[in-house]
Design an enzyme around this catalytic site. Structure first.
Site, PDB file in Angstrom:
ATOM      1  N   TRP A  22      -6.128   9.644  -5.361  1.00 35.47           N
ATOM      2  CA  TRP A  22      -5.844  10.402  -4.132  1.00 35.47           C
ATOM      3  C   TRP A  22      -4.616  11.302  -4.296  1.00 35.47           C
ATOM      4  CZ3 TRP A  22      -6.477   5.125  -4.441  1.00 35.47           C
ATOM      5  CH2 TRP A  22      -5.321   4.373  -4.589  1.00 35.47           C
ATOM      6  N   ARG A  23      -3.987  11.250  -5.446  1.00 32.05           N
ATOM      7  CA  ARG A  23      -2.803  12.091  -5.641  1.00 32.05           C
ATOM      8  C   ARG A  23      -3.179  13.476  -6.148  1.00 32.05           C
ATOM      9  NH1 ARG A  23       1.787   8.031  -8.135  1.00 32.05           N
ATOM     10  NH2 ARG A  23       2.296   7.133  -6.111  1.00 32.05           N
ATOM     11  N   GLU A  39      -4.220   5.727   2.438  1.00 37.06           N
ATOM     12  CA  GLU A  39      -3.214   4.901   3.110  1.00 37.06           C
ATOM     13  C   GLU A  39      -3.868   3.861   4.020  1.00 37.06           C
ATOM     14  OE1 GLU A  39      -0.098   4.449   2.620  1.00 37.06           O
ATOM     15  OE2 GLU A  39       0.062   6.014   1.112  1.00 37.06           O
ATOM     16  N   GLN A  44      -3.133  -3.733   3.524  1.00 37.54           N
ATOM     17  CA  GLN A  44      -3.680  -5.074   3.242  1.00 37.54           C
ATOM     18  C   GLN A  44      -4.512  -5.168   1.968  1.00 37.54           C
ATOM     19  OE1 GLN A  44      -2.822  -7.114   5.705  1.00 37.54           O
ATOM     20  NE2 GLN A  44      -2.707  -5.884   7.554  1.00 37.54           N
ATOM     21  N   THR A  45      -4.610  -4.119   1.168  1.00 35.44           N
ATOM     22  CA  THR A  45      -5.473  -4.191  -0.021  1.00 35.44           C
ATOM     23  C   THR A  45      -4.740  -3.592  -1.221  1.00 35.44           C
ATOM     24  OG1 THR A  45      -7.306  -3.797   1.509  1.00 35.44           O
ATOM     25  CG2 THR A  45      -7.815  -3.676  -0.810  1.00 35.44           C
ATOM     26  N   TYR A 122       4.473   2.820   9.565  1.00 33.97           N
ATOM     27  CA  TYR A 122       4.497   3.011   8.115  1.00 33.97           C
ATOM     28  C   TYR A 122       3.504   4.091   7.686  1.00 33.97           C
ATOM     29  CZ  TYR A 122       3.368   2.670   3.292  1.00 33.97           C
ATOM     30  OH  TYR A 122       3.110   3.026   2.007  1.00 33.97           O
ATOM     31  N   ASP A 140       7.208   0.005   3.192  1.00 34.09           N
ATOM     32  CA  ASP A 140       6.250  -1.102   3.077  1.00 34.09           C
ATOM     33  C   ASP A 140       6.912  -2.225   2.277  1.00 34.09           C
ATOM     34  OD1 ASP A 140       6.321  -0.212   0.489  1.00 34.09           O
ATOM     35  OD2 ASP A 140       4.159   0.074   0.273  1.00 34.09           O
TER      36      ASP A 140
END
Ligand code: SF4
Length: 348
Positions: A22-23, A39, A44-45, A122, A140
């Site tokens: 995704w960058r 994001e 949670q992953t 966040y 985070d």
């Protein structure tokens, strides 16, 4: 540690940044859609899990408009295995909202981003910084750890959160704030790791209080957690005479909201015993399935007893009768997949 150290961190990032799908390439701004999607998935992953899902998602829905036009069930199905399905439903709602009311464009301020479903402090800060290069402070668990060590913060989490946030904000440079956020994330993930931080190769070691005092590995401190409680419920494996199984949709709100399930009672603090049958979705001669299932959610364990029965008068029953061979076409949450496996292994 001061803003000057942020320059060292950026220089390190330019050399060692993680190559994530995704960058954007160095010097280019990533698409807000991809930043947002990543994001939300990363809440949670782990990065390793998200990478595969992200690739499949953007191959199927390459733009916000495409996602806005998708069927919710298809999105939930593609989300299977990532857990916390409210995220997928919020993603879909946000896509529709943005397509309808914002001309398919993402807002570029933290405040406006927070107004979208499923975006907390966040995530709003991360998107504002990474996608729009705003000087937002995204904190985070990784960033908390790095900051706690840089400043040798002894106060335990979660009490230390406001202090860590303030300290992190003080580090945010005016130049390249988006890369700074990602550099902090990368440093936390690859160098300043929870166990055995690699201070010997860390660009911030000369500025790090915990490194100097030799306390890095013990930070951040945490208050001891209360043990998870256990809740109990009963799942009803209801079959028609032709073998089809009854599924139904859970209420929209609450845990696993809107997901399909093997019908089950409310989950309570005590076992219901034989009274659980009062919550059955249909009349049948209910028989226990030995073993049941146990599943752990973030805040509690769940023990589900399973009963099975053949429903003769099935036409008036609410729900979806599904042939066993087609059960995997539904986006069942992990706990319900366990119920299915247990019931099928019992019925042979
Ligand atoms: Fe973390 Fe060590 Fe770097 Fe300090 S010097 S930020 S403890 S890796």
């Amino acid at each position: 540690m001061n803003r000057g150290a942020a320059g060292k961190l950026l220089a390190w990032y330019d050399r060692y940044r993680r190559d994530l799908p995704w960058r954007a390439p160095p010097g280019r701004r990533p698409e807000p859609y991809r930043v947002w999607l990543s994001e939300i998935m990363l809440q949670q992953t782990t990065v390793a899990t998200v990478e595969g899902y992200f690739g499949r998602f953007v191959a199927r829905w390459p733009t916000l408009e495409a996602l806005a036009e998708a069927e919710l069930d298809d999105v939930l199905h593609a989300w299977q295995g990532l857990g916390y399905y409210a995220r997928a439903r919020n993603l879909h709602r946000s896509a529709k909202l943005l397509a309808r009311e914002h001309g398919g464009r993402f807002p570029d301020s933290e405040e406006a981003l927070r107004a979208l479903p499923g975006i907390g402090a966040y995530t709003a800060a991360a998107i504002a910084a990474i996608a729009f290069d705003r000087p937002a402070t995204a904190v985070d668990g990784n960033v908390e750890r790095v900051v706690a060590r840089l400043f040798a913060v002894e106060e335990p989490l979660p009490r230390a959160k406001p202090a860590l946030r303030r300290l992190a904000a003080g580090l945010t440079p005016l130049a390249r704030p988006g890369d700074h956020v990602q550099a902090m994330m990368d440093l936390g993930a690859t160098v300043c790791t929870p166990r055995s931080p690699r201070c010997g190769i860390c660009p911030l070691a000369p500025d790090c209080a915990a490194f100097r005092s030799g306390t890095a590995e013990g930070l951040p401190r945490r208050e001891t957690r209360a043990a998870r409680s256990t809740r109990y419920g009963t799942a009803f494996w209801a079959t028609r005479p032709d073998g089809a199984v009854l599924l139904r949709r859970r209420p929209e709100t609450g845990l696993l909201g809107g997901m399909m399930e093997v019908p089950s009672t409310d989950w309570r603090d005590t076992r219901a015993g034989p009274q659980a049958l009062a919550g059955a979705p249909a009349r049948a001669d209910w028989r226990p399935v030995p073993g049941g299932v146990r599943h752990t959610f973030t805040h509690f364990h769940l023990e589900l007893e399973i009963v099975s029965g053949v429903v003769k008068d099935w036409r008036a029953v609410e729900g979806v009768w599904t042939p066993v061979a087609r059960l995997d076409e539904h986006a069942l949450p992990s706990v319900m997949k366990k119920v299915v496996r247990r019931a099928l292994s019992h019925s042979g």
